[in-house]
Design a protein around this motif. Sequence first.
Motif, short mmCIF file in Angstrom:
data_model
loop_
_atom_site.label_atom_id
_atom_site.label_comp_id
_atom_site.label_asym_id
_atom_site.label_seq_id
_atom_site.Cartn_x
_atom_site.Cartn_y
_atom_site.Cartn_z
N ASP A 537 -22.94 -22.88 -48.26
CA ASP A 537 -23.99 -22.16 -48.99
C ASP A 537 -25.38 -22.53 -48.47
O ASP A 537 -26.26 -21.69 -48.37
CB ASP A 537 -23.90 -22.48 -50.48
N VAL A 538 -25.55 -23.80 -48.15
CA VAL A 538 -26.84 -24.27 -47.63
C VAL A 538 -27.12 -23.63 -46.27
O VAL A 538 -28.24 -23.15 -46.01
CB VAL A 538 -26.87 -25.80 -47.52
N SER A 539 -26.11 -23.61 -45.42
CA SER A 539 -26.27 -23.01 -44.09
C SER A 539 -26.59 -21.53 -44.20
O SER A 539 -27.47 -21.02 -43.50
CB SER A 539 -24.99 -23.22 -43.27
N MET A 540 -25.89 -20.83 -45.10
CA MET A 540 -26.12 -19.40 -45.27
C MET A 540 -27.55 -19.13 -45.76
O MET A 540 -28.23 -18.22 -45.30
CB MET A 540 -25.12 -18.82 -46.26
N PHE A 541 -28.03 -19.97 -46.71
CA PHE A 541 -29.39 -19.79 -47.21
C PHE A 541 -30.42 -19.99 -46.09
O PHE A 541 -31.37 -19.22 -45.96
CB PHE A 541 -29.68 -20.77 -48.35
N ASN A 542 -30.22 -21.04 -45.29
CA ASN A 542 -31.17 -21.30 -44.21
C ASN A 542 -31.15 -20.20 -43.16
O ASN A 542 -32.19 -19.85 -42.59
CB ASN A 542 -30.89 -22.66 -43.58
N GLU A 543 -29.99 -19.64 -42.90
CA GLU A 543 -29.90 -18.52 -41.97
C GLU A 543 -30.65 -17.31 -42.51
O GLU A 543 -31.39 -16.63 -41.78
CB GLU A 543 -28.44 -18.16 -41.70
N GLU A 544 -30.47 -17.02 -43.79
CA GLU A 544 -31.17 -15.88 -44.41
C GLU A 544 -32.67 -16.12 -44.43
O GLU A 544 -33.47 -15.20 -44.22
CB GLU A 544 -30.65 -15.66 -45.83
N LEU A 545 -33.07 -17.36 -44.69
CA LEU A 545 -34.50 -17.68 -44.68
C LEU A 545 -35.10 -17.46 -43.30
O LEU A 545 -36.18 -16.88 -43.16
CB LEU A 545 -34.72 -19.13 -45.12
N THR A 546 -34.39 -17.91 -42.26
CA THR A 546 -34.88 -17.73 -40.89
C THR A 546 -35.01 -16.26 -40.54
O THR A 546 -36.02 -15.83 -39.96
CB THR A 546 -33.94 -18.43 -39.89
N LYS A 547 -34.01 -15.47 -40.92
CA LYS A 547 -34.07 -14.02 -40.66
C LYS A 547 -35.25 -13.39 -41.40
O LYS A 547 -35.99 -12.58 -40.85
CB LYS A 547 -32.77 -13.35 -41.11
N THR A 548 -35.42 -13.76 -42.67
CA THR A 548 -36.51 -13.21 -43.47
C THR A 548 -37.86 -13.62 -42.90
O THR A 548 -38.79 -12.81 -42.82
CB THR A 548 -36.38 -13.68 -44.92
N LEU A 549 -37.97 -14.89 -42.51
CA LEU A 549 -39.22 -15.38 -41.91
C LEU A 549 -39.57 -14.58 -40.66
O LEU A 549 -40.73 -14.18 -40.47
CB LEU A 549 -39.09 -16.87 -41.59
N LYS A 550 -38.58 -14.34 -39.81
CA LYS A 550 -38.83 -13.59 -38.58
C LYS A 550 -39.28 -12.16 -38.88
O LYS A 550 -40.20 -11.63 -38.25
CB LYS A 550 -37.58 -13.58 -37.70
N LYS A 551 -38.64 -11.51 -39.87
CA LYS A 551 -39.01 -10.15 -40.24
C LYS A 551 -40.45 -10.09 -40.71
O LYS A 551 -41.25 -9.26 -40.27
CB LYS A 551 -38.09 -9.62 -41.34
N VAL A 552 -40.80 -11.00 -41.64
CA VAL A 552 -42.16 -11.00 -42.18
C VAL A 552 -43.16 -11.37 -41.11
O VAL A 552 -44.22 -10.74 -40.96
CB VAL A 552 -42.25 -11.98 -43.38
N TYR A 553 -42.84 -12.39 -40.33
CA TYR A 553 -43.74 -12.88 -39.29
C TYR A 553 -44.05 -11.79 -38.27
O TYR A 553 -45.20 -11.54 -37.91
CB TYR A 553 -43.10 -14.08 -38.61
N LEU A 554 -43.00 -11.11 -37.81
CA LEU A 554 -43.19 -10.06 -36.80
C LEU A 554 -43.94 -8.87 -37.38
O LEU A 554 -44.78 -8.26 -36.71
CB LEU A 554 -41.83 -9.61 -36.25
N ASP A 555 -43.65 -8.53 -38.65
CA ASP A 555 -44.34 -7.40 -39.29
C ASP A 555 -45.82 -7.70 -39.46
O ASP A 555 -46.68 -6.87 -39.16
CB ASP A 555 -43.69 -7.11 -40.64
N VAL A 556 -46.12 -8.92 -39.92
CA VAL A 556 -47.53 -9.32 -40.08
C VAL A 556 -48.24 -9.35 -38.74
O VAL A 556 -49.36 -8.87 -38.59
CB VAL A 556 -47.61 -10.70 -40.77
#
Length: 567
Positions: A537-556
């Motif tokens: 569960d921890v690994s899955m959360f960190n993977e989702e966080l990284t994906k979300t961070l990349k999406k927001v970061y690239l969009d910004v």
Amino acid sequence: MALKKENVTRLKSFHINIFRGLSDIDIDFADRITLICGKNGTSKSTILGIAAQIFSFSKDYSKSPVEVLDYKNLNDRAFKSAFKEHFRFSSEYDKPGNMDIDITVHDGAFRREINGLKLGLTDSSDRSKARPVLRKNIPAAHGSGNTSRNVTHPVIYLSLSRLIPISQRVEYSKRNIDYLNSNDGLFKELCSDILNKGDIVKATATDGDLRSAVAHGNDYDQDSVSVGEDNVGQLVLALLSFKQLSENYPNYHGGLLLIDEADAGLFPAAQKNLIRILSEFSKTLSLQVVMTSHSPTMIDAVKYYSDRDQKNFKTIYLTNAYGKVAAKPNWGWDFILADMESRALSSHNSKSRKKINVYFEDREASDFFDKLVRKRDVRSHLSLKKTVKLSSEAYRAFIKEKVEEFSKNSIVVFDGDVPNVAKYKNCLSLPGGYPPDQLVFKVLMELPKDDDYWKNELLFTKDAFTQIARKLIRRLNIAFDEDNNEIDLASKIESCKTGRPIREDFKELYKTDTIQALLKKQSTNPFCLWISRNPADVSMFNEELTKTLKKVYLDVHKRLTTDLNNL
């Protein structure tokens, strides 16, 4: 079947005291893939050459008597790479004392780590130039005192000579490889996968100035393939060579694949696909892959793996920005690009180091997040807004009204019980299925009295917990005098709709001095306890966080760049 860890031979590290352009530098290798990058003249290929020199594959000294090995790769050559293939020695400058390298290797045949290996140059009466010799190896199994020998381990070194265009090869013809014929389906599949080509139907081995194999379609043959296609063929042939060896050699302990300029001739998608294939084969065949590259695509691809598993994957950036060459492990591309362009990091696009705001429902959520997300490379891009406390309904309203701070520019982390969060591209839920304060209660309430957790320095026992949580336990109608293996906390909460909101009781418990004291220590923190027992569960959360961070970061970043261009 995968080998046991202790049976796999691994190159662990170098400390190069001195050799040519390198001095007093440490190189630590990942167990599976290490990517070495850097500006021209930082000795990337030198490191590959040193690695190749440590090993040979002619005798197995772990056997008594010593076993002579006569295995060949699919190019009908020994699994080793001579020093002359990497270096041209100078009789004037390459002398004893000018090479002094300390090496650590885990020898899978002997099942032990060798910490004192020394690689240096030695004069001999029958040679005009000094030659490299590895010393301080362990004695053979039969007790021989000869320790001046290489570590027994199969190596394939793919140098830049593999990139000679077909049109410039004087000798070039077809050849036959029995193992390739019987495994041509796998060869074609791997080449097709790397090159993202759907028309590959044939595999042809070639001979001449350079031995290779190529995959191609019906409308062209080995005489028409590109340098990139030929390069992929050689890479896949190397993987199949180790596969054949693992099947035929009963004392197989893995292998070492060295690739100079691994990205040569490959377009970005092919580079990513190659890293993925190498990752898969390095695991199944217990291979250690060390390669060099300048490609940002390839650097990012390996960095993606290393962010999740730094033991098995690593990027090493060599820089001479500080005078002598230094090694910087797992640098991000923004640092590497700044160094390659010889400029300060801050002078790069101002948004390249912008931190993304992260919002939570309450302080309990940010406490949990703090323990869940530990990787520095991820944390360095985040600004946690711990003092902002808004309900999930408030965040949803802001997002619905398209308030950019909450709908585009930042990440909103909801509690674990909030439904339908996935529909928001910049939002995610904490793991565990409950708000953090409720999760703390559930974790401690379900923990048996004899669990090692209760044997802590704070003398915080199960009885101590039930004492401070007595009011909440009574309200939820949970028995005090038994170990509650699993509590349906959601149903218990649902039954407490009357009176004071039950959420306030959980928050009250969380804010007690006892719980706050627990949170301050890693060994007693209930979040850390849950994290240690729920790694998936921890690994899955960190993977989702990284994906979300990349999406927001690239969009910004994209929107900022557009705004700046319009000024």
